[in-house]
Design a protein around this motif. Structure first.
Motif, PDB file in Angstrom:
ATOM      1  N   GLU A 148       0.826  -1.214   0.000  1.00 43.54           N
ATOM      2  CA  GLU A 148       0.000   0.000   0.000  1.00 43.54           C
ATOM      3  C   GLU A 148       0.862   1.266   0.000  1.00 43.54           C
ATOM      4  O   GLU A 148       0.380   2.346  -0.346  1.00 43.54           O
ATOM      5  CB  GLU A 148      -0.983  -0.003   1.178  1.00 43.54           C
ATOM      6  CG  GLU A 148      -0.328  -0.017   2.540  1.00 43.54           C
ATOM      7  CD  GLU A 148       0.024  -1.409   3.065  1.00 43.54           C
ATOM      8  OE1 GLU A 148       0.323  -1.502   4.260  1.00 43.54           O
ATOM      9  OE2 GLU A 148       0.024  -2.393   2.295  1.00 43.54           O
ATOM     10  N   ASP A 149       2.151   1.139   0.359  1.00 41.58           N
ATOM     11  CA  ASP A 149       3.071   2.280   0.317  1.00 41.58           C
ATOM     12  C   ASP A 149       3.836   2.383  -1.003  1.00 41.58           C
ATOM     13  O   ASP A 149       4.546   3.370  -1.220  1.00 41.58           O
ATOM     14  CB  ASP A 149       4.087   2.188   1.464  1.00 41.58           C
ATOM     15  CG  ASP A 149       3.445   2.409   2.820  1.00 41.58           C
ATOM     16  OD1 ASP A 149       2.344   2.993   2.882  1.00 41.58           O
ATOM     17  OD2 ASP A 149       4.055   1.988   3.830  1.00 41.58           O
ATOM     18  N   TYR A 150       3.728   1.408  -1.889  1.00 37.58           N
ATOM     19  CA  TYR A 150       4.481   1.448  -3.148  1.00 37.58           C
ATOM     20  C   TYR A 150       4.273   2.746  -3.928  1.00 37.58           C
ATOM     21  O   TYR A 150       5.230   3.294  -4.474  1.00 37.58           O
ATOM     22  CB  TYR A 150       4.124   0.262  -4.042  1.00 37.58           C
ATOM     23  CG  TYR A 150       4.687  -1.083  -3.638  1.00 37.58           C
ATOM     24  CD1 TYR A 150       5.209  -1.333  -2.372  1.00 37.58           C
ATOM     25  CD2 TYR A 150       4.677  -2.131  -4.540  1.00 37.58           C
ATOM     26  CE1 TYR A 150       5.695  -2.576  -2.022  1.00 37.58           C
ATOM     27  CE2 TYR A 150       5.165  -3.388  -4.203  1.00 37.58           C
ATOM     28  CZ  TYR A 150       5.670  -3.613  -2.942  1.00 37.58           C
ATOM     29  OH  TYR A 150       6.157  -4.846  -2.610  1.00 37.58           O
ATOM     30  N   VAL A 192      -2.835   1.398  -4.841  1.00 39.53           N
ATOM     31  CA  VAL A 192      -2.968   0.105  -4.175  1.00 39.53           C
ATOM     32  C   VAL A 192      -4.011   0.273  -3.082  1.00 39.53           C
ATOM     33  O   VAL A 192      -3.897   1.154  -2.236  1.00 39.53           O
ATOM     34  CB  VAL A 192      -1.641  -0.384  -3.547  1.00 39.53           C
ATOM     35  CG1 VAL A 192      -1.850  -1.717  -2.837  1.00 39.53           C
ATOM     36  CG2 VAL A 192      -0.547  -0.505  -4.599  1.00 39.53           C
ATOM     37  N   THR A 193      -5.030  -0.564  -3.120  1.00 40.68           N
ATOM     38  CA  THR A 193      -6.084  -0.533  -2.126  1.00 40.68           C
ATOM     39  C   THR A 193      -6.110  -1.868  -1.404  1.00 40.68           C
ATOM     40  O   THR A 193      -6.309  -2.912  -2.039  1.00 40.68           O
ATOM     41  CB  THR A 193      -7.464  -0.284  -2.794  1.00 40.68           C
ATOM     42  OG1 THR A 193      -7.381   0.917  -3.563  1.00 40.68           O
ATOM     43  CG2 THR A 193      -8.560  -0.180  -1.760  1.00 40.68           C
ATOM     44  N   GLY A 253      -4.791  -7.140  -2.056  1.00 40.76           N
ATOM     45  CA  GLY A 253      -4.974  -5.745  -2.421  1.00 40.76           C
ATOM     46  C   GLY A 253      -5.233  -5.606  -3.912  1.00 40.76           C
ATOM     47  O   GLY A 253      -4.865  -6.471  -4.696  1.00 40.76           O
ATOM     48  N   ALA A 254      -5.879  -4.507  -4.274  1.00 41.19           N
ATOM     49  CA  ALA A 254      -6.147  -4.183  -5.674  1.00 41.19           C
ATOM     50  C   ALA A 254      -5.097  -3.171  -6.136  1.00 41.19           C
ATOM     51  O   ALA A 254      -4.870  -2.161  -5.468  1.00 41.19           O
ATOM     52  CB  ALA A 254      -7.547  -3.602  -5.822  1.00 41.19           C
ATOM     53  N   PHE A 255      -4.461  -3.459  -7.273  1.00 43.22           N
ATOM     54  CA  PHE A 255      -3.385  -2.637  -7.819  1.00 43.22           C
ATOM     55  C   PHE A 255      -3.821  -2.026  -9.142  1.00 43.22           C
ATOM     56  O   PHE A 255      -4.517  -2.671  -9.926  1.00 43.22           O
ATOM     57  CB  PHE A 255      -2.150  -3.496  -8.111  1.00 43.22           C
ATOM     58  CG  PHE A 255      -1.365  -3.910  -6.914  1.00 43.22           C
ATOM     59  CD1 PHE A 255      -0.094  -3.401  -6.702  1.00 43.22           C
ATOM     60  CD2 PHE A 255      -1.878  -4.828  -6.007  1.00 43.22           C
ATOM     61  CE1 PHE A 255       0.647  -3.794  -5.599  1.00 43.22           C
ATOM     62  CE2 PHE A 255      -1.141  -5.229  -4.912  1.00 43.22           C
ATOM     63  CZ  PHE A 255       0.124  -4.713  -4.704  1.00 43.22           C
ATOM     64  N   ARG A 256      -3.338  -0.799  -9.373  1.00 39.12           N
ATOM     65  CA  ARG A 256      -3.452  -0.174 -10.690  1.00 39.12           C
ATOM     66  C   ARG A 256      -2.064   0.339 -11.026  1.00 39.12           C
ATOM     67  O   ARG A 256      -1.488   1.145 -10.288  1.00 39.12           O
ATOM     68  CB  ARG A 256      -4.459   0.978 -10.690  1.00 39.12           C
ATOM     69  CG  ARG A 256      -4.642   1.605 -12.073  1.00 39.12           C
ATOM     70  CD  ARG A 256      -5.767   2.638 -12.080  1.00 39.12           C
ATOM     71  NE  ARG A 256      -5.506   3.762 -11.204  1.00 39.12           N
ATOM     72  CZ  ARG A 256      -4.810   4.848 -11.546  1.00 39.12           C
ATOM     73  NH1 ARG A 256      -4.304   4.971 -12.764  1.00 39.12           N
ATOM     74  NH2 ARG A 256      -4.629   5.825 -10.677  1.00 39.12           N
ATOM     75  N   THR A 296      -4.829  -3.457 -14.164  1.00 35.65           N
ATOM     76  CA  THR A 296      -5.382  -3.620 -12.829  1.00 35.65           C
ATOM     77  C   THR A 296      -5.425  -5.105 -12.499  1.00 35.65           C
ATOM     78  O   THR A 296      -5.693  -5.944 -13.362  1.00 35.65           O
ATOM     79  CB  THR A 296      -6.793  -3.008 -12.713  1.00 35.65           C
ATOM     80  OG1 THR A 296      -7.655  -3.636 -13.656  1.00 35.65           O
ATOM     81  CG2 THR A 296      -6.767  -1.513 -12.963  1.00 35.65           C
ATOM     82  N   PHE A 297      -5.122  -5.402 -11.259  1.00 36.99           N
ATOM     83  CA  PHE A 297      -5.134  -6.798 -10.809  1.00 36.99           C
ATOM     84  C   PHE A 297      -5.255  -6.838  -9.295  1.00 36.99           C
ATOM     85  O   PHE A 297      -5.012  -5.845  -8.608  1.00 36.99           O
ATOM     86  CB  PHE A 297      -3.874  -7.544 -11.274  1.00 36.99           C
ATOM     87  CG  PHE A 297      -2.589  -6.924 -10.819  1.00 36.99           C
ATOM     88  CD1 PHE A 297      -2.003  -7.286  -9.613  1.00 36.99           C
ATOM     89  CD2 PHE A 297      -1.958  -5.960 -11.598  1.00 36.99           C
ATOM     90  CE1 PHE A 297      -0.825  -6.699  -9.199  1.00 36.99           C
ATOM     91  CE2 PHE A 297      -0.774  -5.372 -11.197  1.00 36.99           C
ATOM     92  CZ  PHE A 297      -0.198  -5.746  -9.981  1.00 36.99           C
TER      93      PHE A 297
END
Length: 151
Positions: free
Chosen positions: A29-31, A41-42, A49-52, A62-63
């Motif tokens: 989440e800090d990336y 990042v959620t 977590g969900a990434f964009r 998104t993944f």
């Protein structure tokens, strides 16, 4: 050959002890703070977590990443990926001369329709796009480590 299948390996020599780098990498989440191409990042729960992400080419990927292994003693963080990318990714962080080596392995199949459509002609561009993203990530993490030294 499956033109939508990719295997990537990146090696990041970093000027910090392995446990310090591992602690930063285990907080995705800090990336976005230090890795410009990781746009969002959620956290979904304690292990996913969900990434964009978006690099140089004009498309977002998104993944969802779900933790499959977290082993601070071995320096391993591994996730299963679903969404625009299907597969897995793994960080392995260990000591090396001058600090540590963070190795990133990823094996994925592209599910995003746009990338599948351009799989053959776009493959060299997609691979270059990934290299640029990884290079920027390494640079951002090195800069972050430098600010931690100054504190």
């Amino acid at each position: 050959m499956d033109w939508t299948h990719y295997r990537f390996v990146s090696r990041w020599p970093l000027p910090a002890p392995a446990p310090v780098v591992y602690a930063l990498l285990e907080r995705p989440e800090d990336y976005p703070r230090w890795w410009p191409q990781v746009r969002e990042v959620t956290r979904l729960d304690g292990t996913s977590g969900a990434f964009r992400v978006r690099s140089l080419l004009p498309y977002d990927i998104t993944f969802t990443a779900r933790e499959t292994r977290r082993d601070p003693v071995a320096g391993v963080l591994e996730t299963a990926l679903t969404g625009d990318l299907e597969g897995w990714a793994r960080w392995t962080v260990g000591p090396a001369e001058g600090g540590c080596l963070a190795r990133y392995d990823q094996e994925v199949d592209v599910a995003k329709p746009l990338l599948r459509r351009f799989a053959v002609p776009g493959r060299p561009l997609f691979r270059a796009n990934h290299r640029l993203m990884m290079r920027a990530g390494r640079r951002g993490l090195r800069e972050l480590l430098g600010t931690l030294d100054a504190v």
